[in-house]
Design a protein around this motif. Structure first.
Motif, PDB file in Angstrom:
ATOM      1  N   GLY A  32      -8.035   9.736  -5.703  1.00  0.00           N
ATOM      2  CA  GLY A  32      -9.589   9.586  -6.396  1.00  0.00           C
ATOM      3  C   GLY A  32     -10.268   9.113  -7.916  1.00  0.00           C
ATOM      4  N   THR A  33      -9.251   8.847  -8.276  1.00  0.00           N
ATOM      5  CA  THR A  33      -9.594   8.403  -9.386  1.00  0.00           C
ATOM      6  C   THR A  33      -8.231   6.820  -9.841  1.00  0.00           C
ATOM      7  OG1 THR A  33      -8.312   9.931 -11.142  1.00  0.00           O
ATOM      8  CG2 THR A  33     -10.861  10.212 -10.374  1.00  0.00           C
ATOM      9  N   GLU A  34      -9.017   5.814 -10.532  1.00  0.00           N
ATOM     10  CA  GLU A  34      -8.207   5.304 -11.231  1.00  0.00           C
ATOM     11  C   GLU A  34      -7.523   4.154 -10.064  1.00  0.00           C
ATOM     12  OE1 GLU A  34      -6.013   5.173 -14.616  1.00  0.00           O
ATOM     13  OE2 GLU A  34      -8.136   6.440 -15.658  1.00  0.00           O
ATOM     14  N   GLY A  35      -7.654   4.839  -8.542  1.00  0.00           N
ATOM     15  CA  GLY A  35      -7.124   3.893  -7.700  1.00  0.00           C
ATOM     16  C   GLY A  35      -5.346   4.684  -7.386  1.00  0.00           C
ATOM     17  N   GLY A  36      -5.387   5.346  -8.088  1.00  0.00           N
ATOM     18  CA  GLY A  36      -3.945   6.288  -7.667  1.00  0.00           C
ATOM     19  C   GLY A  36      -3.467   6.523  -6.491  1.00  0.00           C
ATOM     20  N   ARG A  37      -2.002   6.470  -6.102  1.00  0.00           N
ATOM     21  CA  ARG A  37      -1.918   6.777  -5.112  1.00  0.00           C
ATOM     22  C   ARG A  37      -0.669   7.278  -5.598  1.00  0.00           C
ATOM     23  NH1 ARG A  37      -5.116   4.865  -3.491  1.00  0.00           N
ATOM     24  NH2 ARG A  37      -5.775   3.751  -2.449  1.00  0.00           N
ATOM     25  N   VAL A  52       2.690   5.540  -7.261  1.00  0.00           N
ATOM     26  CA  VAL A  52       3.644   3.852  -6.976  1.00  0.00           C
ATOM     27  C   VAL A  52       2.839   3.377  -6.757  1.00  0.00           C
ATOM     28  CG1 VAL A  52       5.100   5.440  -5.028  1.00  0.00           C
ATOM     29  CG2 VAL A  52       2.147   4.979  -4.078  1.00  0.00           C
ATOM     30  N   GLY A  53       1.493   3.846  -7.247  1.00  0.00           N
ATOM     31  CA  GLY A  53       0.175   2.649  -7.461  1.00  0.00           C
ATOM     32  C   GLY A  53      -1.047   3.568  -8.210  1.00  0.00           C
ATOM     33  N   ALA A  54      -2.156   2.753  -8.575  1.00  0.00           N
ATOM     34  CA  ALA A  54      -2.889   2.662  -9.916  1.00  0.00           C
ATOM     35  C   ALA A  54      -4.106   1.087 -10.055  1.00  0.00           C
ATOM     36  CB  ALA A  54      -3.096   3.522 -10.774  1.00  0.00           C
ATOM     37  N   SER A  55      -5.103   1.622 -10.751  1.00  0.00           N
ATOM     38  CA  SER A  55      -5.690   0.158 -10.657  1.00  0.00           C
ATOM     39  C   SER A  55      -4.967  -0.476 -11.542  1.00  0.00           C
ATOM     40  CB  SER A  55      -7.443   0.138 -10.838  1.00  0.00           C
ATOM     41  OG  SER A  55      -7.865   1.146  -9.835  1.00  0.00           O
ATOM     42  N   ARG A  56      -5.267  -0.219 -12.807  1.00  0.00           N
ATOM     43  CA  ARG A  56      -4.400  -0.271 -13.637  1.00  0.00           C
ATOM     44  C   ARG A  56      -2.861  -0.583 -13.666  1.00  0.00           C
ATOM     45  NH1 ARG A  56      -4.341   2.947 -18.685  1.00  0.00           N
ATOM     46  NH2 ARG A  56      -3.749   4.979 -17.482  1.00  0.00           N
ATOM     47  N   LEU A  57      -2.142  -0.235 -12.770  1.00  0.00           N
ATOM     48  CA  LEU A  57      -0.718  -0.960 -12.807  1.00  0.00           C
ATOM     49  C   LEU A  57      -0.726  -1.918 -12.299  1.00  0.00           C
ATOM     50  CD1 LEU A  57       1.684   2.504 -10.940  1.00  0.00           C
ATOM     51  CD2 LEU A  57       1.579   0.959 -13.608  1.00  0.00           C
ATOM     52  N   ARG A  58      -1.712  -2.876 -11.577  1.00  0.00           N
ATOM     53  CA  ARG A  58      -1.938  -3.657 -10.723  1.00  0.00           C
ATOM     54  C   ARG A  58      -2.256  -4.617 -11.698  1.00  0.00           C
ATOM     55  NH1 ARG A  58      -3.628  -0.459  -6.895  1.00  0.00           N
ATOM     56  NH2 ARG A  58      -5.941  -0.286  -7.248  1.00  0.00           N
ATOM     57  N   GLY A  59      -3.264  -4.871 -12.811  1.00  0.00           N
ATOM     58  CA  GLY A  59      -2.980  -5.528 -12.987  1.00  0.00           C
ATOM     59  C   GLY A  59      -1.702  -5.754 -14.672  1.00  0.00           C
ATOM     60  N   ASN A  60      -1.248  -4.692 -14.732  1.00  0.00           N
ATOM     61  CA  ASN A  60       0.043  -4.583 -16.339  1.00  0.00           C
ATOM     62  C   ASN A  60       1.113  -3.537 -14.935  1.00  0.00           C
ATOM     63  OD1 ASN A  60       1.249  -4.504 -17.913  1.00  0.00           O
ATOM     64  ND2 ASN A  60       0.424  -2.485 -19.150  1.00  0.00           N
ATOM     65  N   PRO A  61       1.898  -4.348 -14.263  1.00  0.00           N
ATOM     66  CA  PRO A  61       2.188  -2.789 -13.855  1.00  0.00           C
ATOM     67  C   PRO A  61       3.907  -2.925 -14.661  1.00  0.00           C
ATOM     68  CG  PRO A  61       2.966  -5.056 -13.251  1.00  0.00           C
ATOM     69  CD  PRO A  61       2.297  -5.168 -13.825  1.00  0.00           C
ATOM     70  N   ILE A  78       4.748   3.975 -16.220  1.00  0.00           N
ATOM     71  CA  ILE A  78       3.806   5.072 -15.062  1.00  0.00           C
ATOM     72  C   ILE A  78       4.240   4.989 -13.846  1.00  0.00           C
ATOM     73  CG2 ILE A  78       1.050   5.143 -14.539  1.00  0.00           C
ATOM     74  CD1 ILE A  78       1.468   6.163 -17.267  1.00  0.00           C
ATOM     75  N   LYS A  79       4.696   3.596 -13.041  1.00  0.00           N
ATOM     76  CA  LYS A  79       5.203   3.095 -12.264  1.00  0.00           C
ATOM     77  C   LYS A  79       6.706   3.828 -11.618  1.00  0.00           C
ATOM     78  CE  LYS A  79       5.364   0.117  -8.594  1.00  0.00           C
ATOM     79  NZ  LYS A  79       4.652  -1.062  -7.534  1.00  0.00           N
ATOM     80  N   GLY A  80       6.528   4.969 -10.962  1.00  0.00           N
ATOM     81  CA  GLY A  80       7.330   5.671 -10.441  1.00  0.00           C
ATOM     82  C   GLY A  80       7.667   7.044 -11.277  1.00  0.00           C
ATOM     83  N   LEU A  81       7.287   7.466 -12.360  1.00  0.00           N
ATOM     84  CA  LEU A  81       6.783   8.416 -12.353  1.00  0.00           C
ATOM     85  C   LEU A  81       6.521  10.175 -11.679  1.00  0.00           C
ATOM     86  CD1 LEU A  81       6.364   9.139 -15.267  1.00  0.00           C
ATOM     87  CD2 LEU A  81       4.317   9.442 -15.848  1.00  0.00           C
ATOM     88  N   VAL A  82       6.925  10.773 -12.673  1.00  0.00           N
ATOM     89  CA  VAL A  82       7.092  12.436 -10.942  1.00  0.00           C
ATOM     90  C   VAL A  82       6.354  12.977 -11.718  1.00  0.00           C
ATOM     91  CG1 VAL A  82       8.734  13.939 -10.287  1.00  0.00           C
ATOM     92  CG2 VAL A  82       9.402  11.832 -10.267  1.00  0.00           C
ATOM     93  N   VAL A  83       5.251  12.900 -11.128  1.00  0.00           N
ATOM     94  CA  VAL A  83       3.866  13.663 -11.630  1.00  0.00           C
ATOM     95  C   VAL A  83       4.331  15.523 -10.809  1.00  0.00           C
ATOM     96  CG1 VAL A  83       2.743  11.561 -12.443  1.00  0.00           C
ATOM     97  CG2 VAL A  83       2.321  12.773  -9.905  1.00  0.00           C
ATOM     98  N   LEU A  84       4.747  15.496  -9.539  1.00  0.00           N
ATOM     99  CA  LEU A  84       4.745  16.860  -9.368  1.00  0.00           C
ATOM    100  C   LEU A  84       6.332  17.541  -8.809  1.00  0.00           C
ATOM    101  CD1 LEU A  84       2.428  16.186  -6.715  1.00  0.00           C
ATOM    102  CD2 LEU A  84       1.844  17.862  -8.158  1.00  0.00           C
ATOM    103  N   ARG A  85       6.733  18.805  -8.992  1.00  0.00           N
ATOM    104  CA  ARG A  85       8.262  18.731  -9.285  1.00  0.00           C
ATOM    105  C   ARG A  85       7.956  20.305  -8.765  1.00  0.00           C
ATOM    106  NH1 ARG A  85      11.635  15.240 -12.297  1.00  0.00           N
ATOM    107  NH2 ARG A  85      10.861  14.127 -13.972  1.00  0.00           N
ATOM    108  N   GLY A  86       9.315  20.602  -7.517  1.00  0.00           N
ATOM    109  CA  GLY A  86       9.831  21.982  -7.180  1.00  0.00           C
ATOM    110  C   GLY A  86       8.727  22.127  -6.606  1.00  0.00           C
TER     111      GLY A  86
END
Length: 140
Positions: A32-37, A52-61, A78-86
């Protein structure tokens, strides 16, 4: 007679209400923010989520975790960063942690996921008694 019983059983299966399972929560979610996936996936017996994705990542992977309060972690991609665990539980609610938000650099040691109707997922991260809640939408 056995065909009749089989037909009733089959009809009963189709009439049963759909229940949420780990398969329902796994997949790609729009933050819902910054095109985050974020992709929620199985990690052992638990669930985890990675970017796996975000607006800023499309410009700078090669974008890095520059907003992290821990200076040693600011070089992580940022791409591939684990943000939820366990996260464990189900079929509609899971608890776990930690939870991390690279948009703000804030994290929470514990979190709560709740599957809502219409392909929505409520994510709550808490530090002590202070909580922040976001609603994500499943990407088909």
């Amino acid at each position: 007679m056995s065909r009749f019983v089989m037909a009733i059983a089959a009809a009963g299966l189709f009439a049963m209400p759909a229940t949420a399972s780990a398969a329902d929560i796994t997949g790609i979610w729009a933050t819902g923010t910054e095109g985050g996936r974020v992709q929620i996936y199985r990690c052992g017996a638990a669930l985890c989520g990675k970017i796996v994705g975000a607006s800023r990542l499309r410009g700078n992977p090669d974008l890095r975790d520059e907003r992290n309060s821990d200076t040693k972690l600011r070089t992580r991609k940022i791409k591939g960063l684990v943000v939820l665990r366990g996260f464990t539980g189900g079929p509609r609610e899971w608890k776990g942690g930690p939870v991390y938000d690279p948009e703000t650099g804030d994290g929470a040691p514990t979190g709560h996921l709740k599957l809502l109707a219409a392909g929505k997922l409520e994510l709550k991260g808490c530090v002590a008694v202070f909580c922040r809640t976001k609603v994500w939408t499943k990407v088909s």
